[in-house]
Structure formats: structure tokens, C-alpha cells
Design an enzyme around this catalytic site. Structure first.
Site, PDB file in Angstrom:
ATOM      1  N   HIS A 144     -49.487 -69.057  -4.100  1.00 61.53           N
ATOM      2  CA  HIS A 144     -50.941 -68.874  -3.852  1.00 61.53           C
ATOM      3  C   HIS A 144     -51.583 -70.265  -3.712  1.00 61.53           C
ATOM      4  O   HIS A 144     -51.848 -70.934  -4.710  1.00 61.53           O
ATOM      5  CB  HIS A 144     -51.605 -68.122  -5.006  1.00 61.53           C
ATOM      6  CG  HIS A 144     -53.042 -67.777  -4.748  1.00 61.53           C
ATOM      7  ND1 HIS A 144     -53.553 -66.508  -4.941  1.00 61.53           N
ATOM      8  CD2 HIS A 144     -54.101 -68.514  -4.307  1.00 61.53           C
ATOM      9  CE1 HIS A 144     -54.838 -66.489  -4.638  1.00 61.53           C
ATOM     10  NE2 HIS A 144     -55.204 -67.711  -4.263  1.00 61.53           N
TER      11      HIS A 144
ATOM     12  N   HIS B 252     -54.557 -72.747  -1.520  1.00 61.67           N
ATOM     13  CA  HIS B 252     -55.626 -72.975  -0.539  1.00 61.67           C
ATOM     14  C   HIS B 252     -55.469 -74.393  -0.009  1.00 61.67           C
ATOM     15  O   HIS B 252     -55.591 -75.361  -0.772  1.00 61.67           O
ATOM     16  CB  HIS B 252     -57.002 -72.825  -1.194  1.00 61.67           C
ATOM     17  CG  HIS B 252     -57.243 -71.455  -1.740  1.00 61.67           C
ATOM     18  ND1 HIS B 252     -57.784 -70.436  -0.995  1.00 61.67           N
ATOM     19  CD2 HIS B 252     -56.976 -70.918  -2.961  1.00 61.67           C
ATOM     20  CE1 HIS B 252     -57.850 -69.328  -1.729  1.00 61.67           C
ATOM     21  NE2 HIS B 252     -57.363 -69.602  -2.933  1.00 61.67           N
TER      22      HIS B 252
ATOM     23  N   LYS C 166     -54.032 -60.738   2.880  1.00 64.83           N
ATOM     24  CA  LYS C 166     -54.860 -60.976   1.696  1.00 64.83           C
ATOM     25  C   LYS C 166     -56.112 -60.114   1.720  1.00 64.83           C
ATOM     26  O   LYS C 166     -56.858 -60.111   2.703  1.00 64.83           O
ATOM     27  CB  LYS C 166     -55.251 -62.466   1.643  1.00 64.83           C
ATOM     28  CG  LYS C 166     -56.127 -62.850   0.458  1.00 64.83           C
ATOM     29  CD  LYS C 166     -55.347 -62.854  -0.849  1.00 64.83           C
ATOM     30  CE  LYS C 166     -56.237 -63.031  -2.068  1.00 64.83           C
ATOM     31  NZ  LYS C 166     -56.637 -64.396  -2.285  1.00 64.83           N
TER      32      LYS C 166
ATOM     33  N   HIS D 216     -57.218 -60.202  -4.262  1.00 61.37           N
ATOM     34  CA  HIS D 216     -58.207 -60.839  -5.135  1.00 61.37           C
ATOM     35  C   HIS D 216     -58.850 -59.684  -5.896  1.00 61.37           C
ATOM     36  O   HIS D 216     -59.715 -58.987  -5.362  1.00 61.37           O
ATOM     37  CB  HIS D 216     -59.246 -61.636  -4.347  1.00 61.37           C
ATOM     38  CG  HIS D 216     -60.206 -62.343  -5.261  1.00 61.37           C
ATOM     39  ND1 HIS D 216     -60.216 -63.703  -5.438  1.00 61.37           N
ATOM     40  CD2 HIS D 216     -61.153 -61.850  -6.104  1.00 61.37           C
ATOM     41  CE1 HIS D 216     -61.129 -64.018  -6.345  1.00 61.37           C
ATOM     42  NE2 HIS D 216     -61.716 -62.910  -6.756  1.00 61.37           N
TER      43      HIS D 216
ATOM     44  N   HIS E 183     -53.758 -64.441  -9.038  1.00 55.15           N
ATOM     45  CA  HIS E 183     -54.398 -65.135 -10.165  1.00 55.15           C
ATOM     46  C   HIS E 183     -54.847 -64.163 -11.256  1.00 55.15           C
ATOM     47  O   HIS E 183     -56.035 -64.039 -11.547  1.00 55.15           O
ATOM     48  CB  HIS E 183     -55.548 -66.039  -9.724  1.00 55.15           C
ATOM     49  CG  HIS E 183     -56.413 -65.514  -8.594  1.00 55.15           C
ATOM     50  ND1 HIS E 183     -56.945 -64.267  -8.598  1.00 55.15           N
ATOM     51  CD2 HIS E 183     -56.819 -66.099  -7.443  1.00 55.15           C
ATOM     52  CE1 HIS E 183     -57.651 -64.094  -7.493  1.00 55.15           C
ATOM     53  NE2 HIS E 183     -57.580 -65.196  -6.770  1.00 55.15           N
TER      54      HIS E 183
ATOM     55  N   ASP F 181     -53.219 -71.221  -7.061  1.00 53.72           N
ATOM     56  CA  ASP F 181     -54.607 -71.034  -6.614  1.00 53.72           C
ATOM     57  C   ASP F 181     -55.310 -72.387  -6.537  1.00 53.72           C
ATOM     58  O   ASP F 181     -56.519 -72.476  -6.736  1.00 53.72           O
ATOM     59  CB  ASP F 181     -55.361 -70.074  -7.542  1.00 53.72           C
ATOM     60  CG  ASP F 181     -56.734 -69.702  -7.006  1.00 53.72           C
ATOM     61  OD1 ASP F 181     -56.952 -69.807  -5.790  1.00 53.72           O
ATOM     62  OD2 ASP F 181     -57.601 -69.324  -7.821  1.00 53.72           O
TER      63      ASP F 181
HETATM   64  N1  LIG Z   1     -60.091 -69.417  -6.845  1.00 55.13           N
HETATM   65  C1  LIG Z   1     -61.282 -69.870  -6.518  1.00 55.13           C
HETATM   66  O1  LIG Z   1     -62.136 -70.008  -7.395  1.00 55.13           O
HETATM   67  N2  LIG Z   1     -61.609 -70.197  -5.260  1.00 55.13           N
HETATM   68  C2  LIG Z   1     -60.811 -70.005  -4.078  1.00 55.13           C
HETATM   69  C3  LIG Z   1     -60.879 -68.584  -3.582  1.00 55.13           C
HETATM   70  C4  LIG Z   1     -60.185 -67.600  -4.483  1.00 55.13           C
HETATM   71  O2  LIG Z   1     -58.955 -67.507  -4.501  1.00 55.13           O
HETATM   72  O3  LIG Z   1     -60.899 -66.898  -5.226  1.00 55.13           O
HETATM   73  C5  LIG Z   1     -61.274 -70.978  -2.995  1.00 55.13           C
HETATM   74  O4  LIG Z   1     -60.863 -70.793  -1.832  1.00 55.13           O
HETATM   75  O5  LIG Z   1     -62.002 -71.906  -3.303  1.00 55.13           O
END
Ligand SMILES: NC(=O)N[C@@H](CC(=O)O)C(=O)O
Length: 433
Positions: free
Chosen positions: A99, A101, A185, A222, A260, A334
Site C-alpha cells: 500500500h 502513495h 481500490k 479504504h 490500513h 500507506d
Molecule cells: N492515509 C492517508 O491519510 N492519506 C492518503 C489516502 C489514504 O490512503 O487514506 C493520501 O493519499 O494522502
């Protein structure tokens, strides 16, 4: 099932400071006393933690939670016992991040190397602006990620599609046939960062979800309801009851990952499901911090992520799950970088950046409960097993070496404040040559 939008959250500027994990996770005196009583019972019965751990291998299920509670209630004793039984280095199969970003453009260019230095592969989240809604978007995004890395970097981005009310069954088929998309997702519309284009009603997605079953693409969830009247700390728990359980009953062959996971209810929910069908990722921040870390001496915007940090009992349940050896729980950072100013703002963004030290952070959490031997399964085996991919063959080594996490790293035209900024970590990942 409808997902109304969530209200925004105000976050004010504050400074980072150095605090130990036990300070950030402080529990009540009454609970401490209760736990210390348990500790002394354990100690008088078995004289030292080493013997407790040997006993635990025989009665692991029952004693695991006791060991976790003891470690939270008695940090000094914990330090002593851990250093006696801990190795100086730990070599494990190379982990993957299930996971992640990575953002896009200059932001992605400045953070992708952190993940490539730690992981063999990563599931790349699709919540860009605009989101990755088609296979063609995913192919192009993957190319941009690979182009941002030095040639021949072995890191493999595993792409995902962003489910919307309009995703078609045909798009799911294309995604599977592309060979580069590994999952889809689900962001309930309004639940988190860049989720405005997410799903407003699962009823609108049934054709896409049925196609995912047909083509064997898992749904990554999510898991938070977006009803603004629901307390932010209850949103995950209610999502499991109100949305995910009915969905899994409606589509008995849909495979899914509770992304998460943050609560003891999520742990119980995942455990109650078929292990080959439902898994969960767990982040380093939810293993290391409880909700006190959001307000330690003032508002801490760099500890704000969604789902939000929860009470200590939930952190303990997560630690118990990831160190249980259950293949349903695997590593997903995450890691979600945001430029410093967008977090230290009147309405700061949700997301913690952890890619700079992901393995070191997880090792710290596992060591806290004397379970370093369980790190490799969680970090390197159970993720690829769930996704039906081969495990990595390369090895990586963590050394016991103290270093201080920098206050910030470059990020696009500004900086990003990493998790544990300015604090010491006791493990250091050796870079392979
Ligand atoms: N985890 C987070 O708080 N933020 C994530 C998005 C997500 O996975 O909720 C993001 O893209 O910033």
C-alpha cells in the site's frame, strides 16, 4: 449502500519534538497497575521473559496478548529483556510494500527512491488528481514511475485502478489483460485525500465488482464510512458492519484487502474471514503510535492520517495480529507524503510519510513485543502469497545501528516531514551494493 461526504478537519501549525514510543502511547495508571500485576505474575511463574517466550511458543495464542500488554505497561523492563534476546542484525527476504502513495510529477520524483531502496515491489495507490481510472492511465503512470528511477532499478510498481460509480466491467477486463494492474481500490467518496471521485454507492459498481470476481482482481478497501455524524474514531468499525460484511455476503468469491487496518474490530473481522479471501495491510504508524500522539504537547499534524490513530487497545490488537504469524496480515505502509505547508495548515492534509524508514519502523514495532522472528512473514511472505505472486529471492539486512531521522526531506519544490522526524531509530537498513 451510499457514502455521504465527510467534513474537513482543521489542523494547526505545530512543531515536531522528540518523544519515546512509550511516552506517545502512555496508558492510564489503572491499566498500568493491572498490567504490572500481570507482569509480576508472569515473572514469578517463569522467573524471566526468556522463559516466558519459550512458554509462549507452546501456548502462543494465549500468551501473545499478555506479552504485548506487559511490554506496553513496563517499558523499562521491556528494554532490558529485548536487548538480551535481540540480534545485532536481521537478514530477511526482501519485503514489498502492499500500500503505497507515490504521487506524480516532481513530488513522485522526489519520493520514489525511498521506496525503491526498501522494497522489491509496491502496490501503487491510484488517488492522483485526476485519479487513475482506466488501464491506459495506469500504463502511463507506471511508465512515469519507472522513468523517475535510475535505469535498471529492480523496483516493480504494481498498478491499481480507482473504482468509481462509472467503472465498467469491460475496463476491469482490460485491466486484468494488461498484466500490469493487480487490484482495484475502493475509496468511499469523501473519505480521505483525493477521494472526491470515489464511490457514492456500491450498487452502482456491481458490474465492475462482478467482473473483478470473474478476472480474479482483488478489491482494496479504504474502510471508513463517510457519514459526518459518525464519530471519526468509529468510522472503520461501522464500515466493516454496514458495508464490507454485506458486500462479501453478496459476492462470496470477491477477494479483498482491508487497507490500513486500525482497530481491534478490523483484526477480528479479518480473522473471521477465509484467509485466502480476506487480508489486511497494517501501517507502521498504527503499530507504533496511538491517538495520544496526535496531541502530544500540542496538535501534531504529521501524525494525522486516515484512518486516524486509535486508542492503545487497538494498537495492541494490531501488534498482536501482525506478530501472530497469521498470513492475513501483511506490510502496507500507506506512506502518503504531503508537502510540509499543506499539513501544517488550518485544514491540514491526511497522510504520514514513512517510506524513508519503513522497515526500520516496522522492526522497532516488532522488537517492542519481542517478535522480530515474525517480521519476515509479515513483510516478505504473506503479501505475495495473498496476491498469488512469487516471493522475492533477494535478501536485505537490518543492522542494529542508531540513527536520527532527518527533520525533513526534499519534496517537489518544498519539503516533506517524515514519520519520527528528529527522533532516533535503533535499526538501519543496509543498502545493497
Ligand atoms: N492515509 C492517508 O491519510 N492519506 C492518503 C489516502 C489514504 O490512503 O487514506 C493520501 O493519499 O494522502
Amino acid at each position: 449502500m451510499v457514502f455521504p461526504a465527510v467534513q474537513s478537519t482543521n489542523i494547526s501549525r505545530s512543531s515536531q519534538g522528540g518523544h519515546s514510543i512509550s511516552q506517545l502511547c502512555g496508558s492510564s495508571q489503572a491499566k498500568d497497575n493491572m498490567n504490572l500485576a500481570k507482569v509480576s505474575q508472569v515473572q514469578s511463574a517463569s522467573k524471566c521473559l526468556h522463559q516466558v517466550l519459550r512458554l509462549a511458543t507452546l501456548q502462543r495464542a494465549n500468551l501473545r496478548s499478555l506479552t504485548v500488554r506487559a511490554s506496553v505497561a513496563a517499558p523499562e523492563r521491556r528494554q532490558e529483556s529485548v536487548s538480551k534476546q535481540s540480534p545485532e542484525s536481521l537478514t530477511i527476504t526482501q519485503p514489498d510494500d502492499w500500500h503505497l502513495h507515490l504521487r506524480d510529477g516532481p513530488a513522485m520524483q522526489s519520493c520514489v527512491q525511498h521506496s525503491a531502496a526498501q522494497f522489491g515491489r509496491a502496490i501503487i495507490m491510484p488517488n492522483l488528481k485526476p485519479p487513475v481510472v482506466s488501464t491506459e492511465d495506469a500504463i502511463q503512470y507506471r511508465q512515469r514511475i519507472l522513468s523517475a528511477l535510475p535505469k535498471d532499478t529492480p523496483f516493480q510498481p504494481l498498478m491499481t485502478l480507482y473504482l468509481t460509480d462509472k467503472t465498467t466491467a469491460d475496463e476491469i477486463r482490460k485491466a486484468k489483460e494488461s498484466g500490469i494492474v493487480y487490484a482495484v481500490k475502493l475509496y468511499p467518496a469523501g473519505a480521505t485525500t483525493n477521494s472526491a471521485a470515489g464511490v457514492t454507492s456500491l450498487d452502482k459498481c456491481m458490474a465492475a465488482l462482478e467482473a473483478m470476481v470473474e478476472h480474479g482482481l482483488p478489491l482494496l478497501v479504504h474502510g471508513e464510512v463517510t457519514d459526518p455524524s459518525v464519530d471519526i474514531f468509529d468510522r472503520e468499525r461501522l464500515f466493516l458492519d454496514r458495508v464490507l460484511a454485506p458486500l462479501l455476503a453478496r459476492l462470496p468469491d470477491l477477494r479483498c484487502v482491508v487497507e490500513h487496518a486500525t482497530t481491534k474490530e478490523a483484526v477480528e473481522f479479518v480473522r473471521s474471514q477465509d484467509a485466502t479471501r480476506v487480508g489486511a495491510t497494517v501501517t507502521p504508524q498504527h503499530l507504533l503510535l496511538n491517538r495520544n500522539a496526535l496531541f502530544q504537547g500540542g496538535v501534531r499534524p504529521h501524525h494525522f492520517c486516515l484512518p486516524i490513530l486509535k486508542r492503545e487497545e487497538h494498537r495492541e490488537a494490531l501488534l498482536g495480529a501482525v506478530t501472530s504469524g497469521s498470513p492475513q496480515f501483511f506490510l502496507g505502509t500507506d506512506s502518503a507524503p504531503h508537502e510540509r505547508g499543506t499539513k501544517e495548515a488550518p485544514c491540514g492534509c491526511a497522510g504520514c510519510f514513512s517510506a524513508h524508514a519503513a522497515l526500520e519502523l516496522y522492526a522497532t514495532a516488532f522488537e517492542e513485543v519481542g517478535a522480530l522472528d515474525k517480521l519476515e512473514g509479515f513483510a516478505s511472505f504473506f503479501g505475495p502469497d495473498f496476491y498469488r505472486l512469487p516471493r522475492n529471492s533477494k535478501k536485505v539486512t537490518l543492522r542494529r545501528q542508531t540513527w536520527t531521522v532527518p527533520d525533513e526531506y526534499p519534496f517537489a519544490t518544498g519539503t516533506v516531514v517524515p514519520l519520527f522526524a528528529g527522533r532516533e531509530l535503533g535499526w538501519s537498513l543496509q543498502q545493497s551494493t
